[in-house]
Design a protein around this motif. Structure first.
Motif, PDB file in Angstrom:
ATOM      1  N   UNK A   1      -7.366 -28.792 -61.921  1.00  0.00           N
ATOM      2  CA  UNK A   1      -6.445 -29.283 -62.947  1.00  0.00           C
ATOM      3  C   UNK A   1      -5.440 -28.206 -63.340  1.00  0.00           C
ATOM      4  N   UNK A   2      -5.901 -26.969 -63.459  1.00  0.00           N
ATOM      5  CA  UNK A   2      -4.994 -25.859 -63.753  1.00  0.00           C
ATOM      6  C   UNK A   2      -3.994 -25.695 -62.606  1.00  0.00           C
ATOM      7  N   UNK A   3      -4.496 -25.780 -61.367  1.00  0.00           N
ATOM      8  CA  UNK A   3      -3.603 -25.667 -60.211  1.00  0.00           C
ATOM      9  C   UNK A   3      -2.533 -26.745 -60.199  1.00  0.00           C
ATOM     10  N   UNK A   4      -2.926 -27.981 -60.502  1.00  0.00           N
ATOM     11  CA  UNK A   4      -1.962 -29.086 -60.544  1.00  0.00           C
ATOM     12  C   UNK A   4      -0.890 -28.838 -61.596  1.00  0.00           C
ATOM     13  N   UNK A   5      -1.305 -28.446 -62.785  1.00  0.00           N
ATOM     14  CA  UNK A   5      -0.341 -28.191 -63.856  1.00  0.00           C
ATOM     15  C   UNK A   5       0.594 -27.038 -63.511  1.00  0.00           C
ATOM     16  N   UNK A   6       0.063 -26.008 -62.859  1.00  0.00           N
ATOM     17  CA  UNK A   6       0.900 -24.878 -62.465  1.00  0.00           C
ATOM     18  C   UNK A   6       1.966 -25.308 -61.455  1.00  0.00           C
ATOM     19  N   UNK A   7       1.583 -26.145 -60.508  1.00  0.00           N
ATOM     20  CA  UNK A   7       2.561 -26.642 -59.536  1.00  0.00           C
ATOM     21  C   UNK A   7       3.662 -27.415 -60.246  1.00  0.00           C
ATOM     22  N   UNK A   8       3.282 -28.242 -61.187  1.00  0.00           N
ATOM     23  CA  UNK A   8       4.281 -29.006 -61.948  1.00  0.00           C
ATOM     24  C   UNK A   8       5.181 -28.092 -62.758  1.00  0.00           C
ATOM     25  N   UNK A   9       4.698 -26.886 -63.057  1.00  0.00           N
ATOM     26  CA  UNK A   9       5.506 -25.908 -63.791  1.00  0.00           C
ATOM     27  C   UNK A   9       6.249 -24.941 -62.880  1.00  0.00           C
ATOM     28  N   UNK A  10       6.221 -25.215 -61.567  1.00  0.00           N
ATOM     29  CA  UNK A  10       7.060 -24.455 -60.653  1.00  0.00           C
ATOM     30  C   UNK A  10       6.382 -23.378 -59.834  1.00  0.00           C
ATOM     31  N   UNK A  11       5.055 -23.219 -59.970  1.00  0.00           N
ATOM     32  CA  UNK A  11       4.347 -22.196 -59.206  1.00  0.00           C
ATOM     33  C   UNK A  11       3.793 -22.789 -57.908  1.00  0.00           C
ATOM     34  N   UNK A  12       3.494 -21.899 -56.959  1.00  0.00           N
ATOM     35  CA  UNK A  12       2.889 -22.334 -55.690  1.00  0.00           C
ATOM     36  C   UNK A  12       1.416 -21.951 -55.688  1.00  0.00           C
ATOM     37  N   UNK A  13       0.582 -22.916 -55.290  1.00  0.00           N
ATOM     38  CA  UNK A  13      -0.869 -22.777 -55.407  1.00  0.00           C
ATOM     39  C   UNK A  13      -1.532 -23.217 -54.106  1.00  0.00           C
ATOM     40  N   UNK A  14      -2.646 -22.558 -53.762  1.00  0.00           N
ATOM     41  CA  UNK A  14      -3.492 -23.017 -52.661  1.00  0.00           C
ATOM     42  C   UNK A  14      -4.927 -23.083 -53.149  1.00  0.00           C
ATOM     43  N   UNK A  15      -5.564 -24.242 -52.950  1.00  0.00           N
ATOM     44  CA  UNK A  15      -6.959 -24.443 -53.311  1.00  0.00           C
ATOM     45  C   UNK A  15      -7.784 -24.445 -52.035  1.00  0.00           C
ATOM     46  N   UNK A  16      -8.837 -23.627 -52.001  1.00  0.00           N
ATOM     47  CA  UNK A  16      -9.676 -23.562 -50.804  1.00  0.00           C
ATOM     48  C   UNK A  16     -11.103 -23.221 -51.177  1.00  0.00           C
ATOM     49  N   UNK A  17     -12.049 -23.773 -50.431  1.00  0.00           N
ATOM     50  CA  UNK A  17     -13.419 -23.293 -50.571  1.00  0.00           C
ATOM     51  C   UNK A  17     -13.467 -21.855 -50.041  1.00  0.00           C
ATOM     52  N   UNK A  18     -14.164 -20.994 -50.748  1.00  0.00           N
ATOM     53  CA  UNK A  18     -14.189 -19.591 -50.347  1.00  0.00           C
ATOM     54  C   UNK A  18     -14.795 -19.422 -48.959  1.00  0.00           C
ATOM     55  N   UNK A  19     -15.811 -20.209 -48.637  1.00  0.00           N
ATOM     56  CA  UNK A  19     -16.428 -20.107 -47.308  1.00  0.00           C
ATOM     57  C   UNK A  19     -15.419 -20.439 -46.215  1.00  0.00           C
TER      58      UNK A  19
END
Length: 270
Positions: free
Chosen positions: A125-143
């Motif tokens: 949810x934080x990642x989604x909001x950050x993208x909407x605010x103009x930041x670039x995000x990558x979500x990944x399982x650490x493994x």
């Protein structure tokens, strides 16, 4: 339409193509007609067209960044159960979602708590909001990330692989505790943390406290060095709550039950 107007229209469309202004190209005839009809100044017409172009570019940018982010679907602040996690507030995470106070400085966010407590949901949810605010995000399982970096190391391409991750302002590494040091060369994770230190942000979710991280890194010195780099500029959130999945499963198993006033006493049932 006069010949001059036809020529001007064709020329304008060519210019808008050259300038890569597709939204204005589509909308300008409508705005021009309205401007002529209402006798508005040309500057207002151009400003309106430019505003729509900016908005359209922003929409397309968010679409691109959402696609590359690989966020789990349906994880937003609106459907996160803040009442079940009383140690955090919606105001707190909304402030984090702006990003300016920490991502711009390369700081980190660490979410700790038992499985099923909502860490991954909150991170997404934080990642989604950050993208909407103009930041670039990558979500990944650490493994998954560790495995990819291990492949890059074997191919003598680790530095380039880590550098490619630099395009993301925030790297969300979900479930760090599932990485174990019996996997070949998990030191690639340490190299990633070191490379992003004080430059690019990392959000980590983990089931285990720092004291258990010796299960992740090959030796105690590397464990301490990794923790030191992560916490130096970090917000740490502890979500020590009952598993949402477990609580939901128990409620489903129990069912709604019978109202007490309608319950049948055992003596009468006999």
């Amino acid at each position: 339409m006069s010949t001059a107007n036809t020529v001007d229209t064709a020329r304008l469309n060519l210019l808008l193509n050259e300038l890569r202004l597709p939204a204005i190209k589509v909308l300008w005839p409508q705005f021009a007609e309205q401007s002529d009809r209402e006798g508005r100044p040309a500057a207002r017409f151009l400003a309106t067209s430019a505003e729509h172009e900016v908005a359209e570019r922003g929409r397309r940018r968010v679409e691109r960044h959402l696609l590359e982010a690989r966020l789990p679907s349906g994880k937003t602040f609106d459907n996160f159960d803040f009442e079940a996690v009383p140690m955090i507030s919606k105001a707190q995470v909304t402030a984090l979602a702006a990003g300016d106070g920490w991502i711009g400085k390369g700081a980190n966010l660490l979410l700790f708590g038992p499985p099923g407590g909502g860490k991954s949901h909150l991170a997404a949810a934080i990642g989604l909001a950050l993208i909407e605010n103009g930041w670039r995000v990558l979500f990944t399982r650490t493994t998954d990330l560790v495995q990819k970096l291990q492949v890059a190391r074997r191919e003598l391409n680790l530095e380039a692989a880590i550098n490619r991750l630099d395009r993301f302002d925030l790297l969300i590494c979900d479930d760090l505790a599932y990485v174990t040091k019996d996997q070949a060369e998990t030191s690639v994770l340490f190299e990633l943390i070191s490379a992003r230190y004080e430059r690019r942000s990392i959000l980590i979710t983990a089931n285990q406290p720092f004291g258990e991280w010796n299960r992740v890194f090959p030796d105690p010195a590397m464990t301490l060095a990794a923790i030191d780099r992560l916490v130096h500029h970090a917000t740490i959130v502890e979500m020590n709550v009952e598993s949402y999945r477990r609580r939901t499963a128990l409620e489903r198993k129990r069912g709604p039950g019978r109202p007490p006033s309608h319950a049948t006493p055992k003596t009468l049932a006999d």
